[in-house]
Design a protein around this motif. Structure first.
Motif: not given
Length: 280
Positions: A20-31, A46-54, A88-94
């Motif tokens: 599941v791709g997550l971001d910093q808005t409230e819309h991730w909850r539905d996904a 389930i694997s939760l993934v958040h990408a930090l924009t460089p 599982h959780t993944v936090l990466r920059t890119g």
């Protein structure tokens, strides 16, 4: 409160999870809610993934902390809905698109919110990430905000003339079987085709019959209906998809007729009122 999230490397995530791709808005909850329900049906992690924009602004520590908090919130939400589920959780920059696809290399599904990444599908199918999108490693499910789960009429799959449509039909039949729902297989004959309308309809129905025969042998419990309609593919799919639990489209469209259907993927993703799966 759940324990703090423990981050893992993307390549440490076991095969077969639902990403599941997550971001910093409230819309991730539905996904996330849709993905948790699906993972529960299939008895998957389930694997939760958040990408930090460089960024060059020097706020990387603050953004990393915010990203970790987001994953904590998401993990806690999973715990409330499915306490026994492995997370599982993944936090990466890119770039989000690259990280999501790399994380989903061995995944069962990749799930994103329709508004959580408003340009995600355009970027994936555009010049930058087009090659990745044309050969995705797993099905991608786009979930719209406030997706209605009650009184769904079943699963809809839109097919073209290619044998590759069978992959989308098989995926859709499996989803219908999991839900105990009927399956509608839709073939759209694009306009203009007035002079050959009858021949097109007959040929389409013959191809559908062969596809459905295979589905019924593999999923005997699923009630299947077929529909051949003429008109604008986007409008026909959206019309048939009203009230459905899921719309399924194929990602590959090598024949001229399928190219017409292929051009509908983005507008259907943008305008559908229910989740949409794009199957490789």
């Amino acid at each position: 409160m759940t324990e703090p999230t423990r981050l893992v490397a993307a390549d440490a995530i076991p095969a077969g999870t639902i990403v599941v791709g997550l971001d910093q808005t409230e819309h991730w909850r539905d996904a996330l809610d849709w993905a948790v329900d699906q993972a529960a049906r299939e008895h998957r992690a389930i694997s939760l993934v958040h990408a930090l924009t460089p960024s060059r602004s020097g706020d990387s520590a603050a953004r990393s902390l915010a990203g970790a908090r987001l994953l904590d919130d998401a993990r806690e939400r999973v715990g409330h809905r499915a306490p026994e589920m492995t997370v599982h959780t993944v936090l990466r920059t890119g770039r989000a698109v690259r990280i999501l696809h790399e994380t989903a290399t061995r995944a069962r599904l990749l799930v994103v919110g329709a508004r959580a990444h408003p340009t995600l599908w355009d970027r994936v199918t555009g010049a930058t990430g087009g090659q990745v999108a044309r050969h995705p490693s797993c099905a991608v499910v786009v979930v719209h905000r406030h997706t209605r789960r009650a009184a769904a009429r079943g699963v809809l799959v839109a097919v073209g003339d290619s044998p590759l449509s069978r992959e989308a039909v098989a995926f859709a039949a499996d989803q219908a079987a999991q839900r105990g729902s009927p399956l509608t297989v839709l073939h759209v004959v694009p306009l203009p085709s007035v002079s050959r309308a009858a021949d097109d309809d007959v040929g389409a129905r013959r191809r559908l019959a062969a596809t459905i025969s295979s589905v019924r042998s593999s999923f005997p419990s699923v009630a299947v209906r077929t529909a051949v309609v003429r008109g604008d593919p986007v409008g026909c799919i959206l019309q048939a998809g009203r009230g459905m639990a899921l719309i399924v489209l194929g990602a590959h469209h090598p024949s001229p007729a399928d190219l017409v259907l292929g051009s509908t993927v983005t507008p259907v993703l943008q305008r559908a009122a229910c989740p949409v799966a794009v199957v490789p």
